[in-house]
Scaffold this active site. Structure first.
Site, PDB file in Angstrom:
ATOM      1  N   ARG A  40       0.831  -1.206   0.000  1.00  0.00           N
ATOM      2  CA  ARG A  40       0.000   0.000   0.000  1.00  0.00           C
ATOM      3  C   ARG A  40       0.861   1.248   0.000  1.00  0.00           C
ATOM      4  O   ARG A  40       2.037   1.203   0.325  1.00  0.00           O
ATOM      5  CB  ARG A  40      -0.906   0.014   1.235  1.00  0.00           C
ATOM      6  CG  ARG A  40      -2.074  -0.954   1.101  1.00  0.00           C
ATOM      7  CD  ARG A  40      -2.918  -0.930   2.348  1.00  0.00           C
ATOM      8  NE  ARG A  40      -3.725   0.278   2.435  1.00  0.00           N
ATOM      9  CZ  ARG A  40      -3.627   1.175   3.414  1.00  0.00           C
ATOM     10  NH1 ARG A  40      -2.735   1.032   4.365  1.00  0.00           N
ATOM     11  NH2 ARG A  40      -4.419   2.224   3.440  1.00  0.00           N
ATOM     12  N   LYS A 106       5.501  -8.364  11.521  1.00  0.00           N
ATOM     13  CA  LYS A 106       4.649  -8.457  10.326  1.00  0.00           C
ATOM     14  C   LYS A 106       4.819  -9.795   9.611  1.00  0.00           C
ATOM     15  O   LYS A 106       5.910 -10.146   9.170  1.00  0.00           O
ATOM     16  CB  LYS A 106       4.934  -7.286   9.375  1.00  0.00           C
ATOM     17  CG  LYS A 106       3.973  -7.241   8.194  1.00  0.00           C
ATOM     18  CD  LYS A 106       3.779  -5.863   7.631  1.00  0.00           C
ATOM     19  CE  LYS A 106       3.063  -5.919   6.279  1.00  0.00           C
ATOM     20  NZ  LYS A 106       2.662  -4.621   5.771  1.00  0.00           N
ATOM     21  N   ARG A 238      -0.713   3.923  12.818  1.00  0.00           N
ATOM     22  CA  ARG A 238       0.566   3.717  13.495  1.00  0.00           C
ATOM     23  C   ARG A 238       0.329   3.583  14.986  1.00  0.00           C
ATOM     24  O   ARG A 238      -0.380   4.404  15.587  1.00  0.00           O
ATOM     25  CB  ARG A 238       1.477   4.920  13.228  1.00  0.00           C
ATOM     26  CG  ARG A 238       2.870   4.463  12.854  1.00  0.00           C
ATOM     27  CD  ARG A 238       3.802   5.564  12.505  1.00  0.00           C
ATOM     28  NE  ARG A 238       3.891   6.581  13.523  1.00  0.00           N
ATOM     29  CZ  ARG A 238       4.122   7.851  13.270  1.00  0.00           C
ATOM     30  NH1 ARG A 238       4.273   8.248  12.043  1.00  0.00           N
ATOM     31  NH2 ARG A 238       4.211   8.726  14.255  1.00  0.00           N
TER      32      ARG A 238
HETATM   33  C1  BTN Z   1       1.170  -4.178   2.291  1.00  0.00           C
HETATM   34  O1  BTN Z   1       1.598  -4.688   3.327  1.00  0.00           O
HETATM   35  O2  BTN Z   1       1.231  -2.955   2.060  1.00  0.00           O
HETATM   36  C2  BTN Z   1       0.493  -5.078   1.267  1.00  0.00           C
HETATM   37  C3  BTN Z   1       1.437  -6.077   0.667  1.00  0.00           C
HETATM   38  C4  BTN Z   1       0.805  -6.900  -0.427  1.00  0.00           C
HETATM   39  C5  BTN Z   1       1.792  -7.768  -1.146  1.00  0.00           C
HETATM   40  C6  BTN Z   1       1.143  -8.697  -2.130  1.00  0.00           C
HETATM   41  S1  BTN Z   1       2.258  -9.947  -2.710  1.00  0.00           S
HETATM   42  C7  BTN Z   1       1.094 -10.438  -3.924  1.00  0.00           C
HETATM   43  C8  BTN Z   1       0.498  -9.162  -4.478  1.00  0.00           C
HETATM   44  N1  BTN Z   1       1.355  -8.623  -5.539  1.00  0.00           N
HETATM   45  C9  BTN Z   1       1.868  -7.433  -5.197  1.00  0.00           C
HETATM   46  O3  BTN Z   1       2.627  -6.748  -5.914  1.00  0.00           O
HETATM   47  N2  BTN Z   1       1.453  -7.072  -3.978  1.00  0.00           N
HETATM   48  C10 BTN Z   1       0.568  -8.073  -3.401  1.00  0.00           C
END
Ligand code: BTN
Length: 243
Positions: A40, A106, A238
């Site tokens: 995100r 995480k 946060r």
């Molecule tokens: C986050 O923590 O901000 C969200 C992470 C999401 C990662 C997943 S991996 C599969 C899919 N492809 C991506 O490029 N992003 C999501």
């Protein structure tokens, strides 16, 4: 639902969005390796690629009704993933709106993206990234600002394909229910795993005490001005106090 596995791609979300733009139907696309995984707020999603089972990265593509309120979708998906991987509900917590934590660090994240479609439909892509294997001791951890937790701490035998096989049918059921019922059925499940509940947090410019989520999936923030419902794709939370 059609399933596709790629040895390598930029991002499974990009693949899934392109599939929907091309008029495709429901699809689950996974990859052993992403070269441009994203999270995100324009952040990179970095995963350890030391072997196939270091992480699980996949996306579900689904045409949905254009008017469907998606504000609680990442929470419903988070609850579903947590319930499959930690049915006892003891170790995986959810941090509004899209993070999975295991034992305070995480474990994974969810990225929802959409694309306009014809005929009152909207293409919805739900991308999920999960760390499976702990980082080796010599690894650079600076990118993992919330720590790095691995599913193998919960299930030492966890592999990418077995984990995906466990998740896929349950996610499909969640998406079908969400389309008709919205987020409300998951409100209590989210409350049981809510990492921020009762803590002092910052959401955008606001600080306050996290007070659970509404039936729509908005974060309820108790402030001196009362309880404020917070939502929006650009917001993140946060914790002001450490875990
Ligand atoms: C986050 O923590 O901000 C969200 C992470 C999401 C990662 C997943 S991996 C599969 C899919 N492809 C991506 O490029 N992003 C999501």
């Amino acid at each position: 639902m059609e399933r596709r596995h790629l040895a390598e791609c930029g991002s499974t979300n990009t693949e899934a969005l392109a599939h929907l733009r091309d008029g495709g139907g429901p699809l689950l696309v996974s990859a052993s390796r992403q070269t441009a995984g994203r999270g995100r707020l324009g952040r990179a999603w970095l995963t350890d690629h030391a072997g196939d089972d270091a992480s699980l990265t996949f996306s579900v593509a689904l045409p949905m009704p254009a008017g469907l309120d998606l504000s609680g979708l990442s929470l419903a998906i988070g609850c579903t993933v947590a319930d499959v991987l930690d049915p006892a509900g003891e170790r995986i917590r959810l941090k509004w709106p899209n993070d999975l934590f295991l034992d305070g660090a995480k474990l994974g994240g969810i990225l929802i993206e959409t694309v306009p479609l014809p005929d009152q439909r909207r293409g919805v892509v739900i991308g999920i990234g999960l760390n499976l294997r702990p980082l080796p001791p010599e690894a650079d951890r600076s990118a993992f600002t919330s720590g790095h937790a691995a599913l193998q701490a919960l299930d030492p035998a966890a592999t990418a394909s077995a984990t995906l096989d466990r998740l896929a049918p349950v996610l499909r059921a969640t998406l079908a229910d969400f389309e008709t019922l919205g987020f409300a059925p998951w409100q209590a499940a989210f409350a049981r795993r809510d990492l921020a509940a009762g803590r002092r947090v910052r959401v955008g410019e606001q600080t306050g005490i996290a007070h659970g989520v509404s039936p729509r999936g908005e974060l309820l923030l108790a402030t001196t001005a009362g309880i404020l419902p917070m939502s929006g794709g650009e917001l993140s939370l946060r914790l002001e106090t450490s875990l």
